[in-house]
Design a protein around this motif. Sequence first.
Motif, PDB file in Angstrom:
ATOM      1  N   SER A   5       0.792  -1.199   0.093  1.00 12.00           N
ATOM      2  CA  SER A   5       0.057   0.037   0.010  1.00 12.00           C
ATOM      3  C   SER A   5       0.807   1.291   0.004  1.00 12.00           C
ATOM      4  N   ARG A   6       0.573   2.079  -0.963  1.00 10.91           N
ATOM      5  CA  ARG A   6       1.589   3.363  -1.200  1.00 10.91           C
ATOM      6  C   ARG A   6       0.833   4.397  -0.375  1.00 10.91           C
ATOM      7  N   ILE A   7       1.756   5.144   0.428  1.00 11.68           N
ATOM      8  CA  ILE A   7       1.281   6.358   1.180  1.00 11.68           C
ATOM      9  C   ILE A   7       1.891   7.584   0.597  1.00 11.68           C
ATOM     10  N   TYR A   8       1.461   8.562   0.635  1.00 14.77           N
ATOM     11  CA  TYR A   8       1.957  10.125   0.390  1.00 14.77           C
ATOM     12  C   TYR A   8       2.335  10.373   1.744  1.00 14.77           C
ATOM     13  N   VAL A   9       3.595  11.006   1.778  1.00 14.33           N
ATOM     14  CA  VAL A   9       4.271  11.631   3.063  1.00 14.33           C
ATOM     15  C   VAL A   9       4.499  13.081   2.502  1.00 14.33           C
ATOM     16  N   GLY A  10       4.034  14.219   3.276  1.00 14.26           N
ATOM     17  CA  GLY A  10       4.458  15.333   2.862  1.00 14.26           C
ATOM     18  C   GLY A  10       4.931  16.233   3.855  1.00 14.26           C
ATOM     19  N   VAL A  34      10.680   3.390  -0.646  1.00 13.78           N
ATOM     20  CA  VAL A  34      10.523   4.625  -0.364  1.00 13.78           C
ATOM     21  C   VAL A  34      11.232   5.450  -1.803  1.00 13.78           C
ATOM     22  N   ALA A  35      10.281   6.359  -1.998  1.00 14.05           N
ATOM     23  CA  ALA A  35      10.605   7.298  -3.059  1.00 14.05           C
ATOM     24  C   ALA A  35      10.331   8.684  -2.768  1.00 14.05           C
ATOM     25  N   LEU A  36      11.350   9.451  -2.658  1.00 14.80           N
ATOM     26  CA  LEU A  36      11.525  10.945  -2.451  1.00 14.80           C
ATOM     27  C   LEU A  36      11.432  11.702  -3.831  1.00 14.80           C
ATOM     28  N   PHE A  48       8.515  15.964  -0.592  1.00 14.29           N
ATOM     29  CA  PHE A  48       7.360  15.091  -0.204  1.00 14.29           C
ATOM     30  C   PHE A  48       7.792  13.749  -0.716  1.00 14.29           C
ATOM     31  N   GLY A  49       7.173  12.569  -0.640  1.00 11.87           N
ATOM     32  CA  GLY A  49       7.514  11.494  -1.251  1.00 11.87           C
ATOM     33  C   GLY A  49       6.430  10.451  -0.922  1.00 11.87           C
ATOM     34  N   PHE A  50       6.791   9.255  -1.135  1.00  7.20           N
ATOM     35  CA  PHE A  50       5.813   8.056  -1.236  1.00  7.20           C
ATOM     36  C   PHE A  50       6.524   6.996  -0.417  1.00  7.20           C
TER      37      PHE A  50
END
Length: 80
Positions: A5-10, A34-36, A48-50
């Motif tokens: 499950s992919r989560i947005y992190v801002g 993890v992708a910034l 932000f990233g995911f």
Amino acid sequence: MEMGSRIYVGNLPYEVTEKDLAAVFTAIGPVSEVALIYDRETGRARGFGFVTMETEQAANTAIVELDGTQFGGRTLRVKP
């Protein structure tokens, strides 16, 4: 096999690394990616990233536990 499950992190600090971010989320559950996101022109992180958690349950727990918490002097936004 369950898909991650992919989560947005801002609202991340600009100096954060993928390793730093992975460490925060790994404390909650297994992380598969993890992708910034970086600015194409400057090469700087865009704040932000995911994060992809291995299970939906871990993703939901991460959203509940980390949204609104402090990280590197900033208040994280963690959304599905």
